[in-house]
Design an enzyme around this catalytic site. Sequence first.
Site, PDB file in Angstrom:
ATOM      1  N   GLY A  15       4.369 -43.815  17.485  1.00 22.08           N
ATOM      2  CA  GLY A  15       4.970 -43.118  18.611  1.00 22.08           C
ATOM      3  C   GLY A  15       5.188 -44.001  19.809  1.00 22.08           C
ATOM      4  CG  MET A  49       1.984 -43.905   6.356  1.00 26.02           C
ATOM      5  SD  MET A  49       0.570 -43.176   5.522  1.00 26.02           S
ATOM      6  CE  MET A  49       1.290 -41.670   4.896  1.00 26.02           C
ATOM      7  CB  CYS A  72      -0.920  -0.019   1.231  1.00 27.02           C
ATOM      8  SG  CYS A  72      -2.022   1.402   1.352  1.00 27.02           S
ATOM      9  CD  GLU A 123      15.081 -13.378  -4.756  1.00 23.87           C
ATOM     10  OE1 GLU A 123      14.503 -13.363  -5.859  1.00 23.87           O
ATOM     11  OE2 GLU A 123      14.484 -13.168  -3.682  1.00 23.87           O
ATOM     12  CD  GLN A 172      11.996 -20.421  -4.215  1.00 26.54           C
ATOM     13  OE1 GLN A 172      12.930 -20.299  -3.455  1.00 26.54           O
ATOM     14  NE2 GLN A 172      11.938 -19.760  -5.368  1.00 26.54           N
ATOM     15  N   GLY A 183       6.645  -9.177   6.885  1.00 30.00           N
ATOM     16  CA  GLY A 183       8.092  -9.049   6.929  1.00 30.00           C
ATOM     17  C   GLY A 183       8.535  -7.746   7.570  1.00 30.00           C
ATOM     18  CG  ASP A 188      12.739 -13.507   1.707  1.00 25.97           C
ATOM     19  OD1 ASP A 188      12.523 -14.399   0.869  1.00 25.97           O
ATOM     20  OD2 ASP A 188      12.395 -12.314   1.540  1.00 25.97           O
TER      21      ASP A 188
END
Length: 745
Positions: free
Chosen positions: A563, A651, A75, A251, A287, A104, A152
Amino acid sequence: MKRIGILTSGGDAPGMNAALRAVVRTGLNRGLEIYAIYEGYAGMVEGGDRIKPMRWSDVGGILHLGGTIIGSARCKEFRERAGRLRATRNLLLHEIEGLVVIGGDGSLSGADVLRREWEGLVQELVDSGQVSKKSAGRSKSLAVVGIIGSIDNDMFGSDITTGADTALHRIIEATDAISSTAASHQRSFVVEVMGRHCGYLALMSAMASGADWVLIPESPPDVEDWESKMCEALKKGRQMGRRDSMVIVAEGARDKNGKPITSEHVKKALEERLGEDTRITVLGHVQRGGSPSAFDRNLSTLLGAEAVEAITTMDPAGQPLVIGMQGNKITRTPLNVALEKTRAVADAVAAKNFEEALALRGNSFSRSFDIVRTLVRASPHPPAPDQRRLRLAILHGGGPAPGMNTAARAAVRIGIDRGHIILGVRNAFRGLINNEIAELNWMDVNGWATRGGSELGTNRTIPKGRDLYAIARTLEEHQIDGILMIGGWSGYQSVLELSSQRNNYPAFDIPMVCLPATINNNLLGTELSVGADTALNSIISAVDKIKNSAVASQRAFIVEVMGYYCGYLALMGALATGAERVYLHEEGVAMRHLVQDVEDFRHAFQHGKRLGLVIRNEMANEVYTTNFMRMLFEEEGGDLFDVRQAILGHMQQGGAPSPFDRIFATRLAVNCVDYLEEQIARQESAGVCIGQVQGELKFTNLDEAPRQMDYDHSRPRKQWWMDLRPIARSLASQGPIVHGEGHRG
């Protein structure tokens, strides 16, 4: 405080919905009103129907969803004072006294600016007649709590941020798939990953994938002609037997002069200098997307619950806080401190002060970088002429756990690179008994980083009687200086048995270290075990599919997870899937609990519920079995709902290890080699286990086992995760209903 606003801002991150759900339900349980601000700061500026009250049911069924259901947007208006003035007016009109911001560093910086300007903005609104003095008086200050939502992992205040683990899952899924096709055609691949100016995703994915080279912004290549150095290493790797080469590029990667290193540049270098067919894969926004991992669901849930606790107990006029996880502990950090330290890294990179940038990322990051630089080598450093070459044995023990191979690979390569001789023991302690032992070389463990199961073989044999004499003979014959055992409880018991027999067998008077690897997460001296994260992800993957099938009709599912007597998988699986009920052996199961739970389900389905989920630890109760519970719920549910059971079985032990387990296994293995070297140099011979306790790696003497372990149930006497039981109960999706004493909902 009566009303709290919550918004998600900036780039989306998997786990934001889990945090939203936790804030809403924890807040409602505490009697608060929770308002969602849609589309981030844009919605705050716009107001109106962009700010809505949230009900319990509004956040049902969102744990498994990627992105954010309340939207996010950048914004421009909010960056100007006029925009923040409008935002302040809208918050006052809705009588919102505090904000939980998920985003972030940019998003949290915006919240900090709004809080600092709050008093002046409110006064301006009063002076201009846009709000009344009464409205202004109710919100003299604005309390702000932040949850870092960013793939990140580039912000101070949390060891790992919401979304980063899921992003690693996406990267590893891609690199595992790429490795298969690259090896088939003997190709080179360049994989570009996100992370902005932070190399976390690139570095950790290189460690987890077994990549051959990695380029990150915090530590650029240390030579001008880095292309030649890289290509020479990759060429040597092919000569050693590698059929593929993979280079991971962040990057934001730069060379030592600050010039960007692009994936195209790396591709060109490989093609021109190696003459190899090279492909580029830019993973991009895959990602960010998709269903969050088990770790991100649980992390975000815990952060969201803590955010409500923090905002309701803090001084509204005090410093804003960032809620994070450091080690295995939820923490609060002043927002200004988090922002200052985060910017310091970017400033160091911009100033080409790369040593400082690497140091500012923390010891764990720097240590991981050093480990990766060793693991990606085409061949080890030659041993020094006057060096003592230790003979270290590596074996597995106990049931199979994803990540066992990863730990063995790391230990073998680190050990060989330091000049030692590493001996692999086949078939666990049976192999020591039967002298199934041989030297491992550098390429013997190539590709082990990504494989599930146990390449060395494992079993639950615990040596007794004559076995001990045979093991002593094997150790003497191979002149073993130290042992690394990677495995579970029976492996620990075996090492403990050898340690206790040192007076009878001098060959056992050597250092022995246990590395925790079991899906049960039931070992002493550690809060986490290698393999448990992979098992949790297997559970949520299966349960997500079960829920999709069940929601098509009115149905409840009883899901049994492994478990043994330890309820870790059951409780954490319930937290990550939103199960209404979870049954644990630690708490016990009584008929009164089951009767009350059946009544709760009947009530919920009578009022429109379509799906019910119960998770049961396999040993929760020997009488009230999974099938018994299914029949009970089925009978009492009548025409309201039908019931199915799902026993997930083995599994949970299979499949490729998760990124978390690969990284954790690698870190533990390197520290185990360090420990063995130190013990041998000091001529000491303790039997110990390594573990993570409150974020720190530490060693615990196995002599502590009788004091710390419940032998009858093969689990620690104190289990940290049981402290999360109230959170799992309070977020159960049938709403904030309070039952009688002893209820296990």
